[in-house]
Design an enzyme around this catalytic site. Structure first.
Site, short mmCIF file in Angstrom:
data_model
loop_
_atom_site.label_atom_id
_atom_site.label_comp_id
_atom_site.label_asym_id
_atom_site.label_seq_id
_atom_site.Cartn_x
_atom_site.Cartn_y
_atom_site.Cartn_z
N ASP A 67 -44.81 -77.03 24.81
CA ASP A 67 -43.92 -76.24 25.66
C ASP A 67 -43.96 -76.75 27.10
OD1 ASP A 67 -43.05 -74.69 23.52
OD2 ASP A 67 -44.73 -73.31 23.72
N LYS A 97 -44.75 -79.58 17.86
CA LYS A 97 -43.48 -78.82 17.91
C LYS A 97 -42.78 -79.08 19.24
CE LYS A 97 -43.00 -74.18 18.63
NZ LYS A 97 -41.84 -73.91 19.49
N ASP A 116 -37.84 -77.44 16.95
CA ASP A 116 -37.62 -75.99 16.85
C ASP A 116 -36.43 -75.58 17.72
OD1 ASP A 116 -38.03 -73.25 16.53
OD2 ASP A 116 -39.63 -73.15 18.02
N LYS A 150 -33.64 -73.83 16.33
CA LYS A 150 -33.09 -72.57 15.79
C LYS A 150 -31.56 -72.54 15.83
CE LYS A 150 -37.08 -69.76 17.28
NZ LYS A 150 -37.85 -70.71 18.12
N ASP A 195 -24.72 -71.18 13.98
CA ASP A 195 -23.29 -71.36 14.25
C ASP A 195 -22.59 -71.37 12.89
OD1 ASP A 195 -20.77 -72.23 15.43
OD2 ASP A 195 -21.93 -73.09 17.07
N ILE A 196 -21.32 -71.74 12.86
CA ILE A 196 -20.63 -71.79 11.57
C ILE A 196 -21.22 -72.92 10.71
CG2 ILE A 196 -18.50 -70.75 12.45
CD1 ILE A 196 -17.30 -73.60 12.56
N PRO A 197 -21.08 -72.81 9.38
CA PRO A 197 -21.75 -73.77 8.49
C PRO A 197 -21.54 -75.24 8.84
CG PRO A 197 -20.86 -71.96 7.21
CD PRO A 197 -20.38 -71.75 8.62
N ASN A 198 -20.29 -75.65 9.09
CA ASN A 198 -20.03 -77.06 9.35
C ASN A 198 -20.74 -77.54 10.61
OD1 ASN A 198 -18.51 -79.56 8.76
ND2 ASN A 198 -17.59 -79.12 10.76
N THR A 199 -20.71 -76.73 11.66
CA THR A 199 -21.33 -77.12 12.93
C THR A 199 -22.84 -77.24 12.78
OG1 THR A 199 -19.54 -76.04 14.10
CG2 THR A 199 -21.53 -76.46 15.37
N THR A 206 -39.70 -62.52 16.41
CA THR A 206 -40.83 -61.59 16.58
C THR A 206 -40.73 -60.81 17.89
OG1 THR A 206 -42.07 -63.49 17.37
CG2 THR A 206 -42.51 -62.77 15.13
N ARG A 256 -54.27 -66.94 17.56
CA ARG A 256 -55.26 -66.94 18.63
C ARG A 256 -56.67 -66.93 18.04
NH1 ARG A 256 -51.48 -68.17 20.88
NH2 ARG A 256 -50.57 -67.48 22.84
N GLN A 262 -48.12 -62.83 23.55
CA GLN A 262 -47.93 -62.57 22.12
C GLN A 262 -48.39 -61.15 21.82
OE1 GLN A 262 -46.36 -64.47 20.19
NE2 GLN A 262 -46.71 -66.63 20.62
N ARG A 293 -50.62 -72.36 23.84
CA ARG A 293 -51.53 -72.18 24.98
C ARG A 293 -53.02 -72.24 24.68
NH1 ARG A 293 -47.73 -67.42 26.96
NH2 ARG A 293 -47.47 -67.46 24.69
O1 C5P Z 1 -48.61 -70.60 23.44
P1 C5P Z 1 -48.39 -69.99 22.09
O2 C5P Z 1 -49.47 -70.33 21.07
O3 C5P Z 1 -48.11 -68.51 22.16
O4 C5P Z 1 -47.05 -70.71 21.58
C1 C5P Z 1 -46.41 -70.35 20.39
C2 C5P Z 1 -45.22 -71.21 20.18
O5 C5P Z 1 -44.52 -70.70 19.05
C3 C5P Z 1 -44.23 -71.21 21.34
O6 C5P Z 1 -43.59 -72.49 21.34
C4 C5P Z 1 -43.25 -70.14 20.95
O7 C5P Z 1 -41.98 -70.33 21.48
C5 C5P Z 1 -43.21 -70.29 19.43
N1 C5P Z 1 -42.78 -69.13 18.69
C6 C5P Z 1 -43.37 -67.90 18.79
N2 C5P Z 1 -42.90 -66.84 18.06
C7 C5P Z 1 -41.88 -67.02 17.24
C8 C5P Z 1 -41.29 -68.27 17.11
C9 C5P Z 1 -41.76 -69.33 17.85
O8 C5P Z 1 -44.33 -67.73 19.54
N3 C5P Z 1 -41.47 -66.01 16.51
#
Ligand code: C5P
Length: 238
Positions: free
Chosen positions: A11, A33, A60, A62, A65-69, A124, A185, A194, A215
């Protein structure tokens, strides 16, 4: 010691920061990621850097959009070398199926490896108030499992899910379905922003196939030691 189930979240905005962390972690981490902030700043060069280092890349972005795009967008990402890509399951069955089918076809035509395709079920960050505001009548948990099953039926390889949702998805979607879990964690670590967290061992015990950790490694005083401690804990769950 390397565990392909650990995905470290890059990140950052700048490739320089990526290089520093990846070089520091060295052989201990094989999977990274790349999210929106990094890809929108630096583009494909960051993927090239990671691939040259022999790393796997979860891109990542995510798509929704519409299927073709979505299908064509994923084909572009595949050419850049991503190993794992994702879409929002709420784009629906047709979008997911079109994306999965077209990726496989394009990979075969071009003679390149097809990336795994997974779906985000419900973000989440969505809380009860957000959920009511969307006019939903079922629970978030019910919707998560419904969308995971839909993703499987559409031919996707798995989902992204919080540790709380993992066991219900594992039960509904079987042993081979990928479940990529952020919000991990180690015991005693800062939870940052989180809210639904799990330790590396408990997320794997619940049925996660991969853990996304940012982190706790990136912000550690000694990132390599932090990564090794997490891998050691992961190794206790096979
Ligand atoms: O720093 P941390 O361990 O919290 O990072 C988690 C990573 O997972 C971040 O890149 C965050 O955007 C991603 N993420 C998340 N929850 C989600 C989907 C992705 O924390 N539901």
């Amino acid at each position: 010691m390397v565990d392909n189930r650990l995905i470290v979240a890059l990140d950052f905005h700048k490739t320089e920061d990526v290089k520093q962390l990846v070089n520091t972690l060295g052989d201990s981490v094989s999977y990274y990621k790349v999210g929106m902030e990094l890809f929108y700043s630096e583009g494909a060069q960051v993927i090239s850097f990671l691939k040259e280092k022999g790393k796997n890349v979860f891109l990542d972005l995510k798509l929704h959009d519409i299927p073709n795009t979505v299908a064509e967008g994923l084909c572009s990402l595949m050419v850049q070398g991503a190993d794992l890509v994702n879409v929002h399951a709420s784009g629906g069955y047709t979008m997911m199926k079109t994306a999965a089918d077209r990726l496989k076809k394009a990979a075969a035509n071009q003679g390149i490896a097809c990336p795994k395709l997974i779906a985000v079920t419900i973000l989440t960050s969505i809380n009860e108030e957000d959920w009511q505001g969307l006019g939903m009548t079922c629970t978030i948990g019910e919707q998560v499992v419904r969308l995971a099953k839909l993703a499987k039926k559409a031919g996707l390889d798995g989902v992204v899910a919080s540790s709380q949702e993992v066991s219900a998805i594992r039960e509904a979607c079987g042993p081979d379905f990928l479940i990529v879990t952020p919000g991990v964690r180690p015991a005693g670590a800062s939870i940052d922003d989180q809210s639904r967290i799990a330790t590396p061992a408990s997320a794997l015990q619940n049925g996660a196939s991969h853990l996304v950790v940012g982190r706790p490694i990136r912000a550690a005083e000694n990132p390599k030691a932090a990564a090794k401690a997490i891998i050691k804990e992961m190794e206790s769950v096979k």
